[in-house]
Design an enzyme around this catalytic site. Sequence first.
Site, short mmCIF file in Angstrom:
data_model
loop_
_atom_site.label_atom_id
_atom_site.label_comp_id
_atom_site.label_asym_id
_atom_site.label_seq_id
_atom_site.Cartn_x
_atom_site.Cartn_y
_atom_site.Cartn_z
N ARG A 43 0.93 -1.07 -0.10
CA ARG A 43 0.04 -0.13 0.08
C ARG A 43 1.00 1.42 -0.09
O ARG A 43 1.09 2.07 0.96
CB ARG A 43 -1.03 0.08 1.11
CG ARG A 43 -1.56 -1.34 1.66
CD ARG A 43 -2.76 -1.77 0.48
NE ARG A 43 -3.82 -1.05 0.25
CZ ARG A 43 -4.94 -1.45 0.96
NH1 ARG A 43 -4.93 -2.38 2.07
NH2 ARG A 43 -6.11 -1.00 0.86
N GLN A 94 -0.65 3.15 -5.86
CA GLN A 94 -2.11 3.25 -5.53
C GLN A 94 -2.81 2.91 -6.84
O GLN A 94 -4.04 2.61 -6.81
CB GLN A 94 -2.22 4.82 -5.33
CG GLN A 94 -2.32 4.73 -3.74
CD GLN A 94 -2.29 6.58 -3.25
OE1 GLN A 94 -1.97 7.27 -4.17
NE2 GLN A 94 -2.36 6.61 -2.07
N ASP A 122 -4.08 -0.70 -7.15
CA ASP A 122 -4.66 -1.31 -5.63
C ASP A 122 -6.00 -1.46 -5.86
O ASP A 122 -7.01 -0.76 -5.52
CB ASP A 122 -4.77 -0.05 -4.67
CG ASP A 122 -4.95 -0.40 -3.32
OD1 ASP A 122 -5.44 -1.62 -3.13
OD2 ASP A 122 -4.71 0.20 -2.24
N SER A 129 -8.28 -1.16 -2.31
CA SER A 129 -8.72 0.12 -2.12
C SER A 129 -9.98 0.18 -3.10
O SER A 129 -11.16 0.71 -2.56
CB SER A 129 -7.88 1.03 -2.26
OG SER A 129 -6.96 1.21 -1.32
N TYR A 188 -1.67 -1.20 8.20
CA TYR A 188 -2.76 -2.05 8.41
C TYR A 188 -2.83 -2.36 10.00
O TYR A 188 -1.82 -2.08 10.74
CB TYR A 188 -2.54 -3.52 7.93
CG TYR A 188 -2.82 -3.50 6.58
CD1 TYR A 188 -4.07 -3.28 5.67
CD2 TYR A 188 -1.76 -3.92 5.62
CE1 TYR A 188 -4.22 -3.41 4.59
CE2 TYR A 188 -1.93 -3.90 4.33
CZ TYR A 188 -2.98 -3.76 3.92
OH TYR A 188 -3.22 -3.94 2.18
P1 NAD Z 1 -8.55 -3.46 6.28
O1 NAD Z 1 -9.69 -3.65 5.61
O2 NAD Z 1 -7.59 -4.40 6.72
O3 NAD Z 1 -9.26 -2.93 7.64
C1 NAD Z 1 -10.42 -1.97 7.71
C2 NAD Z 1 -10.28 -1.13 8.95
O4 NAD Z 1 -10.57 -1.87 10.00
C3 NAD Z 1 -8.82 -0.55 9.25
O5 NAD Z 1 -8.99 0.82 9.21
C4 NAD Z 1 -8.44 -1.29 10.53
O6 NAD Z 1 -7.64 -0.25 11.17
C5 NAD Z 1 -9.78 -1.45 11.05
N1 NAD Z 1 -9.85 -2.31 12.26
C6 NAD Z 1 -9.14 -3.50 12.52
N2 NAD Z 1 -9.37 -3.82 14.00
C7 NAD Z 1 -10.35 -3.19 14.44
C8 NAD Z 1 -11.05 -3.05 15.61
N3 NAD Z 1 -10.67 -4.08 16.52
N4 NAD Z 1 -11.85 -2.23 15.64
C9 NAD Z 1 -11.95 -1.09 14.94
N5 NAD Z 1 -11.37 -1.03 13.80
C10 NAD Z 1 -10.47 -1.96 13.37
O7 NAD Z 1 -7.96 -2.08 5.85
P2 NAD Z 1 -8.06 -1.30 4.48
O8 NAD Z 1 -9.27 -0.24 4.76
O9 NAD Z 1 -7.77 -1.97 3.39
O10 NAD Z 1 -6.68 -0.11 4.81
C11 NAD Z 1 -6.10 0.10 5.92
C12 NAD Z 1 -5.42 1.43 5.84
O11 NAD Z 1 -4.16 1.04 4.84
C13 NAD Z 1 -5.87 2.42 5.05
O12 NAD Z 1 -6.73 3.39 5.83
C14 NAD Z 1 -4.67 3.29 4.82
O13 NAD Z 1 -4.17 3.96 5.93
C15 NAD Z 1 -3.78 2.41 4.30
N6 NAD Z 1 -3.96 2.27 2.87
C16 NAD Z 1 -2.87 2.80 2.43
C17 NAD Z 1 -2.57 2.70 0.71
C18 NAD Z 1 -1.59 3.45 0.05
O14 NAD Z 1 -0.83 4.34 0.68
N7 NAD Z 1 -1.49 3.13 -1.14
C19 NAD Z 1 -3.77 2.38 0.11
C20 NAD Z 1 -4.97 1.71 0.89
C21 NAD Z 1 -4.74 1.72 2.22
#
Ligand code: NAD
Length: 379
Positions: free
Chosen positions: A125, A130, A133, A136, A232
């Site tokens: 990520r 991006q 991805d 996302s 993550y």
């Molecule tokens: P994910 O689908 O793995 O998880 C979804 C959400 O659940 C996350 O925000 C995580 O923190 C949350 N979570 C986990 N356990 C939890 C709990 N017990 N209670 C409440 N929330 C909980 O994650 P995702 O949405 O695919 O991505 C997470 C993060 O990755 C993004 O928000 C971002 O910071 C990062 N990301 C970066 C890029 C990039 O830079 N290219 C792209 C996509 C995502």
Amino acid sequence: MIIGVLRERFPGEKRVAVVPANVPGLVKAGHTVRVESGAGERAGFPDSEYSARGATITSLAEVLEAEVLLGVRWDIPPEVRDEILAGIRPGQILIGAWDPLSKKGDLLPWVEKGATIFALELLPRITRAQSMDILSSMATLAGYRAVLLAALTLPKIFPMLMTAAGTLTPAKVFVVGAGVAGLQAIATAKRLGAAVSAYDVRPAVKEQVQSLGAKFVELELPTQAAEDQRGYAKELGEEVYRRQRELMTQVVAQSDVVITTASVPGRRAPVLITREMVAGMQPGSVIVDLAAERGGNCELTRPGETVVEHGVTILGPVNLPAEIPHHASQMYSKNITTFFLYVCKNGQIALDSEDEIIRDTLVARGGQVVHAMLREPAG
Ligand code: NAD
């Protein structure tokens, strides 16, 4: 190279890996594109549009002759898998979504064929990846769709309404997990006029939630180390989850809609809403559990089903992006074609292990699983 685009076989899958708009870019880069007849039909992309953009519409047999096969879901059941699997040759390049961390067993028959396999879920990520991805892209659509499902199920409307027949108060929506899907759910529920609050274990998320106009629910949990270096969430352990459930009980009870998206990559989703917490909600309330495919954030969730308990409806949708096949395909196609054009250098697939985009997505080659995360014992 000759690129083949398959018609998806996964039950209920309506997306297509490449949409007509991305064909000219591939052709311009010197590739030939073969599309299996009917591949885009369920997503609203007829064969004629592919032909008009320079692709050849053909049979499965001819698509399977391609050097590179692009697909959406490769984790397909054996009864629909085998007609494709039988045509896979050593060295053939297969790119798409494999769900490799959860479904390693489904990956192995393809590995044994000697294919070179890229799993786009494992893309780092990072900023330069991006545009490739898929997680996302698909999570954004799932978050949007989850809110619409909730709005249609709730016996109330979302916005506040002041009418001659009285005032209707806005629905209270609580989003648990404010990653990509959760943030889109927040934005969509806000647009519909709901009063939205959210919680995530990653402290960095608070500002993003607030910037969407939602309230961040503060829970006193030890979450300083909740985020890994990839951004993550980390697994926090049963004791923290028990405390989280306790602290969330009241806000869940006061919500009309709870949308859960909490997950930890490669792990079962944490159970954050128990049967007792559901019993504490008002009859008519709705839970949409976007973690259903990962075991569910609600104890009562059944993947792919709708459960009604204590008057509360619990939806466990699976593969939601497939329900918005046109835009989901458009986004997926942009991601996968960008990835392909990145890894294909001078008519050859680069297997440069110094490049983290390639290293992190390459799961198998030469009959072997080569990815570090997949060679570890299943945890
Ligand atoms: P994910 O689908 O793995 O998880 C979804 C959400 O659940 C996350 O925000 C995580 O923190 C949350 N979570 C986990 N356990 C939890 C709990 N017990 N209670 C409440 N929330 C909980 O994650 P995702 O949405 O695919 O991505 C997470 C993060 O990755 C993004 O928000 C971002 O910071 C990062 N990301 C970066 C890029 C990039 O830079 N290219 C792209 C996509 C995502």
